[in-house]
Motif scaffolding. Structure first.
Motif, mmCIF file in Angstrom:
data_model
loop_
_atom_site.group_PDB
_atom_site.id
_atom_site.type_symbol
_atom_site.label_atom_id
_atom_site.label_comp_id
_atom_site.label_asym_id
_atom_site.label_seq_id
_atom_site.Cartn_x
_atom_site.Cartn_y
_atom_site.Cartn_z
ATOM 1 N N LEU A 312 0.825 -1.201 0.000
ATOM 2 C CA LEU A 312 0.000 0.000 0.000
ATOM 3 C C LEU A 312 0.861 1.253 0.000
ATOM 4 C CD1 LEU A 312 -2.760 1.348 0.162
ATOM 5 C CD2 LEU A 312 -2.694 1.034 2.643
ATOM 6 N N ARG A 313 1.946 1.252 0.763
ATOM 7 C CA ARG A 313 2.846 2.410 0.767
ATOM 8 C C ARG A 313 3.451 2.636 -0.618
ATOM 9 N NH1 ARG A 313 4.929 -0.242 5.577
ATOM 10 N NH2 ARG A 313 6.968 -0.469 4.571
ATOM 11 N N ARG A 314 3.787 1.564 -1.294
ATOM 12 C CA ARG A 314 4.327 1.705 -2.654
ATOM 13 C C ARG A 314 3.286 2.313 -3.596
ATOM 14 N NH1 ARG A 314 7.344 -4.160 -3.522
ATOM 15 N NH2 ARG A 314 9.178 -3.738 -2.225
ATOM 16 N N GLU A 315 2.043 1.887 -3.455
ATOM 17 C CA GLU A 315 0.991 2.407 -4.320
ATOM 18 C C GLU A 315 0.751 3.889 -4.052
ATOM 19 O OE1 GLU A 315 -0.364 1.002 -6.881
ATOM 20 O OE2 GLU A 315 0.814 -0.807 -6.535
ATOM 21 N N ILE A 316 0.836 4.293 -2.791
ATOM 22 C CA ILE A 316 0.673 5.710 -2.465
ATOM 23 C C ILE A 316 1.801 6.529 -3.088
ATOM 24 C CG2 ILE A 316 0.729 7.382 -0.569
ATOM 25 C CD1 ILE A 316 -0.698 5.220 1.133
ATOM 26 N N ALA A 317 3.036 6.024 -2.992
ATOM 27 C CA ALA A 317 4.169 6.732 -3.597
ATOM 28 C C ALA A 317 4.015 6.801 -5.113
ATOM 29 C CB ALA A 317 5.475 6.041 -3.213
ATOM 30 N N ALA A 318 3.538 5.717 -5.723
ATOM 31 C CA ALA A 318 3.335 5.703 -7.174
ATOM 32 C C ALA A 318 2.228 6.675 -7.573
ATOM 33 C CB ALA A 318 2.997 4.285 -7.632
ATOM 34 N N ALA A 319 1.173 6.749 -6.773
ATOM 35 C CA ALA A 319 0.090 7.694 -7.063
ATOM 36 C C ALA A 319 0.592 9.124 -6.988
ATOM 37 C CB ALA A 319 -1.066 7.476 -6.084
ATOM 38 N N ALA A 320 1.490 9.401 -6.047
ATOM 39 C CA ALA A 320 2.079 10.736 -5.962
ATOM 40 C C ALA A 320 2.875 11.063 -7.222
ATOM 41 C CB ALA A 320 2.967 10.835 -4.725
ATOM 42 N N ARG A 321 3.606 10.074 -7.733
ATOM 43 C CA ARG A 321 4.394 10.301 -8.956
ATOM 44 C C ARG A 321 3.499 10.497 -10.173
ATOM 45 N NH1 ARG A 321 7.607 6.173 -6.586
ATOM 46 N NH2 ARG A 321 6.617 4.589 -7.876
ATOM 47 N N MET A 322 2.334 9.859 -10.189
ATOM 48 C CA MET A 322 1.463 9.941 -11.367
ATOM 49 C C MET A 322 1.014 11.358 -11.664
ATOM 50 S SD MET A 322 -1.005 6.608 -11.050
ATOM 51 C CE MET A 322 -1.984 7.138 -12.450
ATOM 52 N N GLY A 323 0.925 12.181 -10.618
ATOM 53 C CA GLY A 323 0.493 13.560 -10.825
ATOM 54 C C GLY A 323 1.630 14.481 -11.225
ATOM 55 N N ARG A 324 2.723 13.914 -11.752
ATOM 56 C CA ARG A 324 3.914 14.686 -12.129
ATOM 57 C C ARG A 324 4.439 15.453 -10.924
ATOM 58 N NH1 ARG A 324 3.971 16.218 -18.270
ATOM 59 N NH2 ARG A 324 2.559 14.664 -19.064
ATOM 60 N N LEU A 325 4.442 14.746 -9.813
ATOM 61 C CA LEU A 325 4.902 15.369 -8.585
ATOM 62 C C LEU A 325 6.380 15.100 -8.412
ATOM 63 C CD1 LEU A 325 1.931 14.257 -6.344
ATOM 64 C CD2 LEU A 325 2.135 16.289 -7.758
#
Length: 337
Positions: A312-325
């Protein structure tokens, strides 16, 4: 079945008041072959030794021996011959009602340890509403594909986050959080800067955007607890003589108010950008230098090595990256997951 925070059932199993009774229970369980319960389930379902044997992949003689062992285990005949086949005893009928839930619990327990997810889990995340607005549109579709058994519940306040993480009231925290004390871990998700939101036809947009113009405006502020940065940012503007901000409960309410008034609202840029796509608002950098805004993920060490929590932590980090963050380096000793 609700699980995490983090998989802490917060219930106690009371077997008996005496240590001797508990010891007897342990000794009895040590002699139980759990495979026999699966064979009993088949026998009670088919009431035919041959058919039950075929169902579980055993030979007919092996199933007959299993029935004999089951009779010894329960001190009951369980199945006796009748005019049209085997007939269950009252004890067997009682067992037939109990077995499905017992065997399902055992199967879930074994599947859980082997990494197979067969029941739903509720995960509670403390996350201010403005961060939910940025993160959840990217996170929830990912979880729908990769962790469909997870139900996410968000709470907007970060007050008491350390205690609540340790006690299992919440599973994760997302927000502007400082260094992790012993027993906790922190992963930076992205850095951001502050941006001003004004209605798209605000008179200030036609003037020189200066400190004087900025200081003359009435500001809206997001209500937050002591751990969150949106309220604190206005403390740094006191030197400009700004009047006390109008405090609003959440970022969307504040944005709607700003869209129809002459108020200005300062929020992280990624929040401002998303809100400006939904309302007639303009974004502009403040004419003063403000400390960057960092969003981090925070959790307790007791669930650090849990495979599901880690995923779940990995998915949260990946979701953060998806927004060009801009993903920051992980802090406090955790390597990239």
């Amino acid at each position: 079945m609700d699980q995490p925070a983090w998989k802490n059932p917060r219930t106690a199993l009371i077997v008996d008041g005496s240590d001797a009774a508990q010891q007897r229970s342990i000794l009895n369980l040590a002699s139980v072959d759990l495979n026999l319960l699966g064979e009993l389930e088949a026998l009670l379902q088919y009431r035919n030794i041959t058919h039950a044997a075929q169902h579980v992949g055993r030979s007919q003689p092996a199933m007959s021996r299993a029935l004999s062992r089951l009779r010894d285990m329960f001190n009951d005949d369980l199945l006796v011959r009748g005019s049209s086949g085997l007939v269950p005893t009252p004890q067997a009928e009682h067992l037939a009602q109990m077995l499905p839930s017992v065997l399902n619990a055992i199967r879930e327990l074994v599947n859980r340890s082997s990494g197979v997810r067969v029941w739903r889990s509720k995960v509670t995340m403390a996350m201010p509403d403005h961060q939910s607005l940025v993160l959840l549109p990217h996170l929830l579709p990912r979880l729908g594909e990769r962790m469909p058994h997870i139900d996410i519940v968000t709470e907007p306040l970060l007050d008491g986050a350390l205690r609540r993480l340790e006690q299992g009231d919440i599973d994760l925290v997302v927000g502007q959080i400082g260094a992790a004390p012993p027993g906790y871990l922190r992963r930076g998700l992205y850095a951001d800067r502050f941006t001003c939101l004004l209605r798209h036809d605000h008179p200030a947009l036609e003037q020189e955007w200066s400190v004087g113009t900025f200081a003359a405006l009435r500001h809206a502020s997001i209500a937050s607890d002591s751990n969150e940065g949106l309220g604190q940012v206005y403390d740094g503007l006191a030197k400009f003589g700004l009047p006390g901000p109008i405090v609003v409960s959440n970022v969307l309410t504040a944005a709607v108010v700003v869209a129809v008034t002459d108020l200005v609202l300062m929020v992280p840029n990624r929040v401002a950008t998303r809100v400006a796509t939904m309302l007639p608002l303009a974004t502009i950098d403040p004419p003063v230098e403000l400390k960057p805004y960092e969003v981090a993920l925070f959790w307790h060490r007791r669930c650090h090595h849990d495979s599901e929590h880690r995923l779940l932590r990995r998915e949260i980090a990946a979701a953060a990256r998806m927004g060009r963050l801009d993903v920051s380096q992980e802090l406090n000793g955790e390597t990239a997951e």
